[in-house]
Design a protein around this motif. Structure first.
Motif, short mmCIF file in Angstrom:
data_model
loop_
_atom_site.label_atom_id
_atom_site.label_comp_id
_atom_site.label_asym_id
_atom_site.label_seq_id
_atom_site.Cartn_x
_atom_site.Cartn_y
_atom_site.Cartn_z
N ALA A 162 -99.78 -9.51 -7.39
CA ALA A 162 -99.23 -8.58 -6.40
C ALA A 162 -98.39 -9.32 -5.36
N GLY A 163 -98.73 -10.59 -5.10
CA GLY A 163 -97.87 -11.41 -4.25
C GLY A 163 -96.51 -11.62 -4.89
N GLY A 164 -96.49 -11.58 -6.24
CA GLY A 164 -95.23 -11.64 -6.97
C GLY A 164 -94.43 -10.36 -6.80
N HIS A 165 -95.14 -9.24 -6.65
CA HIS A 165 -94.42 -8.00 -6.36
C HIS A 165 -93.78 -8.08 -4.98
N LEU A 166 -94.54 -8.60 -4.02
CA LEU A 166 -93.99 -8.74 -2.67
C LEU A 166 -92.80 -9.70 -2.67
N ALA A 167 -92.93 -10.81 -3.39
CA ALA A 167 -91.84 -11.78 -3.45
C ALA A 167 -90.60 -11.17 -4.12
N SER A 200 -92.93 -4.00 -11.54
CA SER A 200 -92.59 -2.58 -11.63
C SER A 200 -93.69 -1.68 -11.06
N MET A 201 -93.27 -0.55 -10.51
CA MET A 201 -94.20 0.50 -10.09
C MET A 201 -94.20 1.66 -11.08
N GLN A 202 -93.41 1.55 -12.16
CA GLN A 202 -93.35 2.60 -13.17
C GLN A 202 -94.69 2.70 -13.90
N ASN A 203 -95.15 3.91 -14.13
CA ASN A 203 -96.50 4.14 -14.62
C ASN A 203 -96.82 3.48 -15.95
N VAL A 243 -93.03 -16.86 -14.82
CA VAL A 243 -94.13 -17.31 -15.70
C VAL A 243 -95.03 -16.13 -16.01
N HIS A 244 -95.40 -15.99 -17.28
CA HIS A 244 -96.35 -14.95 -17.67
C HIS A 244 -97.06 -15.40 -18.94
N ALA A 245 -98.20 -14.80 -19.23
CA ALA A 245 -98.91 -15.04 -20.49
C ALA A 245 -98.84 -13.77 -21.32
N SER A 246 -98.60 -13.94 -22.63
CA SER A 246 -98.48 -12.78 -23.52
C SER A 246 -99.77 -11.98 -23.58
N ASP A 247 -100.91 -12.66 -23.38
CA ASP A 247 -102.19 -11.96 -23.49
C ASP A 247 -102.71 -11.46 -22.14
N ASP A 248 -101.80 -11.33 -21.15
CA ASP A 248 -102.19 -10.79 -19.84
C ASP A 248 -102.34 -9.28 -19.97
N THR A 249 -103.57 -8.80 -19.87
CA THR A 249 -103.82 -7.36 -19.97
C THR A 249 -103.95 -6.70 -18.61
N GLU A 254 -94.44 -7.29 -19.78
CA GLU A 254 -93.19 -6.54 -19.66
C GLU A 254 -92.64 -6.56 -18.23
N ASN A 255 -93.52 -6.77 -17.25
CA ASN A 255 -93.06 -6.89 -15.86
C ASN A 255 -92.06 -8.03 -15.73
N SER A 256 -92.46 -9.22 -16.20
CA SER A 256 -91.57 -10.38 -16.11
C SER A 256 -90.38 -10.26 -17.06
N ILE A 257 -90.63 -9.73 -18.26
CA ILE A 257 -89.55 -9.60 -19.24
C ILE A 257 -88.44 -8.70 -18.72
#
Length: 308
Positions: A162-167, A200-203, A243-249, A254-257
Motif C-alpha cells: 500500500a506504500g507502493g500505492h501511495l508512492a 490499481s483501485m479497479q475491482n 518488483v513483484h512476485a508471480s505467486d503474490d496472491t 497485474e498491478n505492476s505489469i
C-alpha cells in the motif's frame, strides 16, 4: 587567527558533527497539519519488539526519520520511503528502518515517512490525507537538500505494497494541489522504486483492504479511476523500477505489469522484475528468487547515476 591546517580540521569536524546530529533524527512533517480534525481518543498504537517499533497504526502526527550515510559526500541521492500495511498500519521496521539502513550502505540518504493512514476521524478528506504527507515529504527533503548534502535533482521515492500505492500516487499526482502552501518547490520525485505495490483501485485487480481503507466501501467510478495510477501515467511520470512476485496472491502482479505497460506506452524509462516465487511482503528479500531484488535495484540505481 587559526593556522590553515587547524582551520581545515575544524571545518571537517564541524561537518562530521552536523552529519551525526542529523543521523536518525526525527522531524515533524508539518507545522500545521492540513485539514486536521482533532480527536482526543485517536492515539497512535505501536507494536514494539525488543525495544524496537515493528509497526504502528492510528498515526495522527506524521514524521520523517532521517538516515544519512556515515561517509560525507556532496550531492548524494536520497530516497523517501513509504512502508506498507494496507493503509491500516505501517510496517515501519521491515519496510522502513531496515530499508533506510540498506540505502545508507549504498551511500544514499534515506527518509522514512510515518504518514497518516486514511481516517474520517482525523482528516476532512481521507482520500488525500496520505498524499498530502507524501507531497510534503518530497518538498521538505528538496528544501533541505543542501543541509543533508543531497542533490535536489536526485530525490526518489520507494513504496512497499500500500506504500507502493501511495508512492505511485505521488508519482502521478505530484502536481495536484492537495493543501495550501506558499512553497514553490516541486513535489515531483525524480525516480520511483515500487516493491510489490498496490497500483490499481479497479475491482478486478486491486487489494480490497487498501481500496476500502482509502476510498471507503462504495467509491464512485470517478474516484476509482482517479486513484488507479496505471490510468494516470504521462510522459512526465518519473523513471520507475518495479518488483513483484508471480505467486503474490495478496496484491496481484497485474498491478505492476499494468503500471509498467503504461510507463512503456508513455515513453518513460522503466524496469520490471517479475520473480517466479516470493509471495507478498518479503521486504528486503527472504527466500526464493525475490531475495535478489536489492541486487537488481542497486544495478538499476547505478545505471541511473544514483549510486556507485
Amino acid at each position: 587567527m587559526f593556522p590553515k591546517k587547524v582551520f581545515i580540521i575544524l571545518v571537517v569536524f564541524t561537518a562530521i558533527t552536523n552529519q551525526l546530529n542529523a543521523q536518525n533524527k526525527i522531524v515533524a512533517l508539518w507545522n500545521k497539519i492540513p485539514d486536521e480534525i482533532k480527536a482526543i481518543d485517536y492515539k497512535e498504537n505501536q507494536s514494539i519488539k525488543e525495544g524496537k517499533v515493528q509497526s504502528t497504526s492510528q498515526v495522527s502526527v506524521p514524521t520523517l526519520s532521517i538516515f544519512l550515510p556515515t561517509a560525507i559526500k556532496p550531492n548524494q541521492a536520497a530516497v523517501i520511503i513509504f512502508p506498507g500495511g494496507g493503509y491500516q498500519h505501517l510496517a515501519i521496521d521491515k519496510e522502513g528502518t531496515k530499508v533506510a539502513e540498506w540505502f545508507n550502505s549504498l551511500g544514499i540518504a534515506a527518509f522514512v515517512v510515518k504518514y497518516r493512514l486514511p481516517s474520517d476521524k482525523i482528516m476532512k478528506n481521507k482520500n488525500i490525507g496520505p498524499l498530502q504527507d507524501a507531497q510534503q515529504a518530497v518538498r521538505y527533503v528538496r528544501e533541505n537538500a543542501a543541509k543533508y548534502n543531497i542533490d535536489a535533482n536526485k530525490i526518489g521515492i520507494l513504496g512497499f505494497s500500500a506504500g507502493g500505492h501511495l508512492a505511485s500516487t505521488l508519482a502521478t499526482h505530484y502536481e495536484e494541489k492537495t493543501y495550501e502552501t506558499t512553497s514553490k518547490v516541486s513535489a515531483r520525485p525524480d525516480f520511483s522504486l515500487l516493491i510489490y505495490p498496490v497500483i490499481s483501485m479497479q475491482n478486478d485487480i486491486t487489494h480490497k483492504g487498501s481500496q476500502v481503507s482509502l476510498l471507503g466501501n462504495n467509491p464512485s467510478q470517478e474516484l476509482l479511476d482517479s486513484f488507479s495510477n496505471e490510468k494516470r501515467v504521462t510522459a512526465q511520470t518519473p523513471p520507475t523500477f518495479l518488483v513483484h512476485a508471480s505467486d503474490d496472491t495478496a496484491v496481484l502482479p497485474e498491478n505492476s505489469i499494468n503500471f509498467y505497460l503504461a510507463l512503456k506506452n508513455n515513453g518513460v524509462a522503466a524496469e520490471l522484475h517479475m520473480y517466479e516465487k516470493g509471495g507478498h511482503g518479503f521486504g528486503l528479500g527472504v527466500k526464493d528468487t525475490s531475495k535478489f531484488w536489492t541486487r537488481d535495484c542497486q544495478e538499476w540505481l547505478k545505471s541511473q547515476g544514483l549510486t556507485q
